[in-house]
Design an enzyme around this catalytic site. Structure first.
Site, PDB file in Angstrom:
ATOM      1  N   PRO A 141       0.809  -1.229   0.000  1.00 48.53           N
ATOM      2  CA  PRO A 141       0.000   0.000   0.000  1.00 48.53           C
ATOM      3  C   PRO A 141       0.841   1.278   0.000  1.00 48.53           C
ATOM      4  O   PRO A 141       1.816   1.391   0.736  1.00 48.53           O
ATOM      5  CB  PRO A 141      -0.814  -0.128   1.285  1.00 48.53           C
ATOM      6  CG  PRO A 141      -0.934  -1.600   1.502  1.00 48.53           C
ATOM      7  CD  PRO A 141       0.368  -2.177   1.031  1.00 48.53           C
ATOM      8  N   CYS A 142       0.412   2.226  -0.827  1.00 45.34           N
ATOM      9  CA  CYS A 142       1.202   3.436  -1.035  1.00 45.34           C
ATOM     10  C   CYS A 142       0.718   4.640  -0.231  1.00 45.34           C
ATOM     11  O   CYS A 142       1.398   5.654  -0.175  1.00 45.34           O
ATOM     12  CB  CYS A 142       1.199   3.816  -2.516  1.00 45.34           C
ATOM     13  SG  CYS A 142      -0.434   4.331  -3.108  1.00 45.34           S
ATOM     14  N   GLN A 143      -0.441   4.523   0.395  1.00 50.60           N
ATOM     15  CA  GLN A 143      -1.080   5.697   0.985  1.00 50.60           C
ATOM     16  C   GLN A 143      -0.165   6.465   1.938  1.00 50.60           C
ATOM     17  O   GLN A 143      -0.172   7.694   1.964  1.00 50.60           O
ATOM     18  CB  GLN A 143      -2.362   5.310   1.738  1.00 50.60           C
ATOM     19  CG  GLN A 143      -3.463   4.794   0.848  1.00 50.60           C
ATOM     20  CD  GLN A 143      -3.456   3.282   0.724  1.00 50.60           C
ATOM     21  OE1 GLN A 143      -2.412   2.647   0.794  1.00 50.60           O
ATOM     22  NE2 GLN A 143      -4.628   2.696   0.529  1.00 50.60           N
TER      23      GLN A 143
END
Length: 196
Positions: free
Chosen positions: A71-73
């Protein structure tokens, strides 16, 4: 036939890319928590095994290639930039689960590990995690290299810049210049005017 393990697999874009390149590939497992992404994945690869949201820790898997796009958030400028320090509990810190999975595979390791994420992983606030990630893989015998790639350079009508890190077990650095040259040969004039 290449056997791949897809962690944080989304809708299976890397698998589609390999298929589009004519590379025979079999997914030995796929892990994704988002149920809508899982449904999309199963629709795209209808006829293959159906998957559900799951966990591969403790499984005896032997992929040739491990692909993950954790996940890049918490790396992203669009998010809160909470980072990905180990044990921080952020979504982006799940990248360390991949390291743990590879380490726990024992003597057998995937030949290639590919990690894709937003370009902000190389920002001054986040770069320490990317460097540590590559260092952890180096301790397990991998040589890592990375490049910022833009989807527009590969014939897609979207400005989508991502860092790709390719880690090769007991090998040499991945040659991104060859990949970029091939893209330029295939899509001359990119970025710029797009073919109809």
């Amino acid at each position: 036939m290449l056997k791949i393990l897809e962690l944080f697999g989304g809708i299976g874009s890397p698998r589609v890319a390999l298929r589009n390149l004519g590379i025979p590939v079999k997914s030995i497992d796929y892990v994704e928590i988002d149920e809508k992404a899982v449904r999309s994945y199963n629709a795209i690869f209808r006829g293959d095994l159906s998957y559900k949201a799951q966990d591969v820790r403790g499984w005896n898997l032997k992929p040739d290639i491990l692909i993950h796009g954790s996940p890049c958030q918490d790396f992203s400028i669009a998010g809160r930039q909470c980072g990905a320090d180990p044990n921080s509990g952020t979504r982006s810190s799940l990248m360390w689960e991949t390291i743990s999975i590879v380490r726990n595979m024992g003597l057998w390791k995937p030949r290639i590990i590919i990690w894709e994420n937003v370009k902000n992983v190389r920002s001054r606030y986040m770069v320490h995690n990317h460097e540590r990630y590559m260092s952890e893989l180096e301790q397990m015998g991998y040589i890592s290299s990375y490049a910022l790639l833009d989807a527009r350079d590969f014939g897609l009508p979207q400005a989508r810049k991502r860092i790709f890190t390719v880690s090769i077990l007991g090998g040499k650095e991945f040659d991104f210049t060859h990949l970029k040259k091939k893209a330029n040969d295939q899509y001359p004039g990119f970025p710029g005017k797009r073919p109809c």
